[in-house]
Enzyme design. Structure first.
Site, PDB file in Angstrom:
ATOM      1  CB  SER A   1      17.307 -19.912  40.845  1.00 46.42           C
ATOM      2  OG  SER A   1      18.495 -19.152  40.812  1.00 46.42           O
ATOM      3  CB  VAL A   2      20.798 -23.712  40.338  1.00 45.43           C
ATOM      4  CG1 VAL A   2      20.710 -23.049  38.973  1.00 45.43           C
ATOM      5  CG2 VAL A   2      22.112 -24.457  40.492  1.00 45.43           C
ATOM      6  CE  LYS A   3      22.214 -19.489  36.076  1.00 45.80           C
ATOM      7  NZ  LYS A   3      23.430 -19.751  35.307  1.00 45.80           N
ATOM      8  CG  ASP A   4      20.182 -18.124  45.455  1.00 44.37           C
ATOM      9  OD1 ASP A   4      19.875 -17.373  44.506  1.00 44.37           O
ATOM     10  OD2 ASP A   4      19.428 -18.350  46.417  1.00 44.37           O
TER      11      ASP A   4
END
Length: 333
Positions: free
Chosen positions: A39-42
């Site tokens: 995910s982008v949250k990394d």
């Protein structure tokens, strides 16, 4: 060093054929589901942790505490494990089972709490803050509250990495950028960078039903739109320091699940890409923005996370029936 952390970011930009042909534009998705945590949250997780290290707030054996809908917690766990930190995650019990399973597999201390409004002191974000405050007082190796909603290191992750990558990957030929708001880090950081480099660029907001950002940017009032969405991890109901960093939104769209979900279902069967519900909202927003900007325009959005996180919901016939969401023919089986 070629470790797992070095693989965060530099995701490809994928041409979305069907929606590009539909609009006679070039619509691209930033393939954030190809990050190691899917995910982008990394990106936010890495930025928050490394900036805390620079400030001397953590050393090996320290603890990172966060309230999350799941993906930020997974990103934090991935980075923390590689760096030697412990993790406590506070999460609403309504999130997908796949997220719970992944967090447990990563070895976090997982604390599930009832899903209650932000105004309730038992909301997962408030619970996380209280746990973090206690950990900071007692942990000899240091502790932090990641606090993705208010921590500007979240926004800086996208200002420093996602925005520059998008500009380079489009050869500076981008007319519009759009995405939804979870914490606002992606929209805030990317739009800030792109506006500095291309002042004429148009920035859009794709807001799920039941969230307040559409009314905030379109009508200057913090008021939830009618309806709700099955999308997880997006849909903000208040103005945070990260939201305050957003200079201007040119186009706002409030998007129904039934408008958005067919796009991700079509992507699975026709282009081999399996995504979550937030990406559906983003793609629907990109279509609307492309139509506003006109034929031949280039629009970029974010493909937030991998569809394997939502097999029990978004790709589950029984769940969709309960929510009165049309089931794609190929899923009927």
């Amino acid at each position: 060093m070629n470790n797992i952390i070095s693989q965060i970011g530099n995701t490809p930009l994928i041409y979305l054929r069907e929606v590009s042909e539909l609009t006679s534009c070039n619509i691209y998705g930033k393939a954030e589901f190809l990050n190691p945590g899917l995910s982008v949250k990394d990106r936010a997780a890495l930025s928050i942790i490394e900036n805390a290290e620079k400030r001397g707030e953590l050393k090996k054996g320290g603890t990172i505490v966060e309230g999350t809908a799941g993906n930020t917690g997974i990103g934090i766990a991935l980075v923390a494990n590689a760096k030697g930190y412990n993790v406590k995650i506070i999460i609403p019990e309504t999130q997908s089972q796949e997220k719970f399973d992944t967090l447990l597999a990563l070895g976090v201390d997982l604390i599930k709490v009832p899903a209650v409004p932000f105004s309730n002191p038992e909301n997962y974000q408030h619970v996380a803050r209280r746990i973090a405050e206690e950990e900071i007082k007692t942990n000899p190796n240091g502790a932090i509250f990641a606090d993705q909603w208010n921590n500007l290191d979240n926004m800086l992750a996208h200002y420093n990495t996602t925005g520059p990558e998008i500009l380079e990957q489009t050869n500076n030929e981008i007319d519009g950028f759009i995405c939804a708001v979870g914490t606002g880090g992606t929209l805030s950081g990317v739009s800030k960078y792109l506006r500095e480099k291309k002042p004429q660029i148009k920035i859009g907001l794709a807001d799920p039903k039941g969230a307040a950002m559409y009314n905030y940017f379109a009508n200057n009032k913090v008021e939830a739109s009618e309806g709700n969405s099955i999308s997880e991890g997006i849909g903000l109901g208040r103005v945070t320091p990260i939201i305050e960093e957003i200079e201007k939104i040119d186009f706002c769209y409030s998007i129904e699940d039934n408008e958005a979900l067919p796009y991700v279902y079509n992507l699975v069967k026709n282009e081999g890409i399996i995504l979550g519900g937030s990406s559906a909202i983003n793609i629907a927003g990109a279509i609307n923005l492309a139509k506003e900007l006109g034929k031949g325009s280039t629009v970029v959005t974010i493909l937030c996370d991998h569809g394997s996180r939502y097999q029990s919901k978004l790709y589950n016939k029984d769940f969709l029936k309960k929510k009165n969401i049309p089931i794609p023919l190929w899923l009927e089986g």
